[in-house]
Enzyme design. Structure first.
Site, PDB file in Angstrom:
ATOM      1  N   LYS A 184       1.131  -1.134   0.078  1.00  0.00           N
ATOM      2  CA  LYS A 184       0.352   0.214  -0.208  1.00  0.00           C
ATOM      3  C   LYS A 184       1.155   1.067   0.096  1.00  0.00           C
ATOM      4  O   LYS A 184       1.296   2.121   0.867  1.00  0.00           O
ATOM      5  CB  LYS A 184      -1.517  -0.008   0.965  1.00  0.00           C
ATOM      6  CG  LYS A 184      -1.651   1.429   1.186  1.00  0.00           C
ATOM      7  CD  LYS A 184      -2.646   1.591   3.024  1.00  0.00           C
ATOM      8  CE  LYS A 184      -1.047   3.050   2.759  1.00  0.00           C
ATOM      9  NZ  LYS A 184      -1.209   3.960   1.668  1.00  0.00           N
ATOM     10  N   GLU A 259       9.633   1.670  10.052  1.00  0.00           N
ATOM     11  CA  GLU A 259      10.597   2.311   9.945  1.00  0.00           C
ATOM     12  C   GLU A 259      10.331   4.090  10.223  1.00  0.00           C
ATOM     13  O   GLU A 259       9.581   4.349   8.765  1.00  0.00           O
ATOM     14  CB  GLU A 259      11.577   2.366   8.028  1.00  0.00           C
ATOM     15  CG  GLU A 259      12.077   0.934   7.842  1.00  0.00           C
ATOM     16  CD  GLU A 259      13.713   1.175   8.812  1.00  0.00           C
ATOM     17  OE1 GLU A 259      13.971   1.681   8.381  1.00  0.00           O
ATOM     18  OE2 GLU A 259      13.495  -0.304   9.135  1.00  0.00           O
TER      19      GLU A 259
END
Ligand code: NAD
Length: 507
Positions: A184, A259
């Site tokens: 996505k 992250e």
């Protein structure tokens, strides 16, 4: 309705089980060129139903398909074909990334090269491994081996600043390890991810292994993170969304890799500036650290921490050069910095600068929208590279990630003070130290609590070296062997070659 070259309609950007379709709701989203605020593409605005369909396809491909069991050499060959296709389409992809994310075409091309390198790296890595680690069980009649297997269905959620690169740092190891996935991309920069998924199919990836849903984070992203049939979520983005992803994934006890952001120190000792060449290099790289891609880089060196004795000369030269940076549309020749990605991002940047000035920072250059020009339409989201002097840790602009072209300046007198300032952040993604003293360089690098530390450099990374953060910069690593390990389960197989009764319960 525009039509793509392969017959896919422009808004058919949902890819599940090998089929391209529009969003289940039929909703679409215009993709805006940040250089002039004009729509230049249209994509599907997917929702939870599209996410469910994509997960179902990925689940089926993992449980019943051939990919997880495909020999490693074949998987690696496919990754190498993808790298070749990326190189073939370098110009087109570089241009698309530039229009979508606002970066210069040159940066877009560099991203494509890095992405091709990452696909090749993971291909080499899996081929170079053995079939498992034999463990000495202390007996001739036991064969014990530790093997790695794919995790399963992976949800890969990516941000808008490096759309192709961030998707690839996840997709390449996920595929190398034998997983299936749903990617996505950020809802505002999905185009190169769509192109990459098309290339995966062209390279021969079986249907259902790579699935894609374009759409917002609060619906598509949140559904993927919480979906019971997803085994792993790998997310790159901001701290707030990352925290929500971790919460959504927790009840399913999924593997989660995050992250997140950074507030990255660039520490300059006076000895690095003792020669003209050293001074020139340190100033030049401080500019690069802070302003590449208009500062919209997770590892941007947005905190200059410079030794007090060279502060005035260093900051004056830095501000002079920052004012000369050519701003404009990323596709224009000679332009070095594009616009910010959205009006929202520009307004955020303006709020941070205003708050810094209210808290006592001194504006050395920038701090405003530039005058429009031929290369810089008035409607584009441009903002001048900004240097704020006399900053301190009490200021929001020093503590929080701006994600815009804003550099703050703090000073120190001793090595201990420099290290304390550089580590005084809730993040810990990256940082640099500039010094001519090799011993000091190693000492300071050893004490910095950041996932990447550069000595006399800023920004380079290598596909073979792990990338990720300490503290609130994230959990887990991308790239390197650890970047592959994220996408694997570890299994111990213990084989008794001469089974006999244990007689524990024998009378
Ligand atoms: P963002 O957090 O707003 O969005 C990232 C992605 O998450 C998008 O695809 C978004 O749609 C999705 N998302 C948003 N809310 C969600 C939710 N509740 N559940 C699931 N998905 C959700 O980040 P952004 O503004 O697109 O990107 C900028 C941020 O990314 C910065 O903080 C930057 O530091 C970070 N970043 C980090 C790295 C790294 O390697 N550490 C690299 C690039 C960017």
């Amino acid at each position: 309705m525009a039509s793509d070259t392969d017959g896919r309609q422009a808004e058919q950007t949902v890819h599940a089980g090998g089929r391209w379709s529009a969003a289940a709701s039929g909703a679409t989203r215009d993709i805006i060129d940040p250089a002039d605020a004009r729509p230049f593409a249209v994509v599907a605005e997917g929702d939870e139903r599209d996410a469910d369909a994509a997960v179902e396809a990925a689940r089926r491909a993992f449980d019943e398909g051939t990919w997880p069991g495909t020999p490693v050499a074949e998987r690696a060959a496919l990754l190498r074909r993808v790298a070749d296709l990326l190189v073939r389409d370098r110009e087109e992809l570089g241009l698309l990334e530039s229009r979508d994310a606002g970066k210069t075409v040159e940066e877009g091309r560099v991203d494509v090269d890095c992405v091709a390198d990452a696909f090749r790296y993971f291909a080499d890595l899996v081929v170079g491994e053995g079939a498992g680690r034999v463990v000495d069980a202390g007996s001739d009649t036991v064969h014990s081996v530790v093997v790695h297997e794919p995790v399963g269905v992976c949800a890969l959620i990516t941000p808008w600043n490096y759309p192709l690169l961030q998707a690839s740092w996840k997709i390449a190891p996920a595929l190398a390890a034998g997983n299936t996935f749903i990617v996505k991309p950020s809802e505002i920069t999905p185009l190169t991810t769509v192109a990459l998924v098309e290339l995966l199919a062209e390279a021969g990836l079986p249907d259902g292994v790579a699935n894609l849903v374009t759409g917002p984070g609060h619906s598509v992203g949140a559904r993927l993170a919480a979906h019971p049939a997803v085994d792993l979520v790998s997310f790159t983005g901001g701290l707030v969304s990352g925290t929500k992803v971790a919460e959504a994934a927790a009840p399913g006890v999924k593997k989660v890799a995050l992250e997140l952001g950074g507030k990255n120190p660039n520490v300059v000792f006076a000895d690095a500036c003792a020669t003209e060449e050293g001074f020139d290099t340190a100033v030049d790289q401080a500019l690069n650290a802070a302003f590449i891609h208009s500062g919209q880089v997770c590892s941007a060196g947005s905190r200059l921490i410079v030794e007090e004795s060279v502060r005035e000369r260093f900051v004056a030269e830095l501000a002079r050069r920052a004012a000369l940076i050519r701003l404009g549309r990323g596709t224009e020749d000679g332009v070095k910095c594009g616009p910010l990605v959205s009006e929202r991002q520009r307004e955020r940047t303006e709020e941070y600068v205003a708050s810094a000035l209210a808290e006592g920072a001194v504006l050395r250059t920038g701090g405003r929208r530039p005058e429009p020009s031929e290369a810089r339409p008035a409607t584009g989201y441009f903002y001048e590279p900004t240097v704020l002097d006399r900053c301190h840790r009490g200021m929001r602009v020093v503590r929080e990630e701006v994600f815009g072209p804003v550099l703050t300046v703090e000073t120190f007198r001793t090595e201990d003070e420099a290290v304390a300032l550089a580590n005084d952040t809730e993040y810990g993604l990256a940082g640099a130290v500039w010094t001519a003293d090799a011993g000091r360089a190693r000492r300071v690098a050893g004490r910095l609590r950041h996932g990447t530390v550069w000595i006399n450099d800023f920004h380079p990374y290598l596909p073979q070296a792990e990338w990720g953060g300490f503290g609130k910069s994230g959990v887990g690593r991308e790239l390197g062997p650890a970047g592959l390990a994220e996408y694997r389960e570890t299994k111990h197989i213990y084989q008794n070659l001469a089974p006999r009764p244990v007689r524990w319960f024998a009378g």
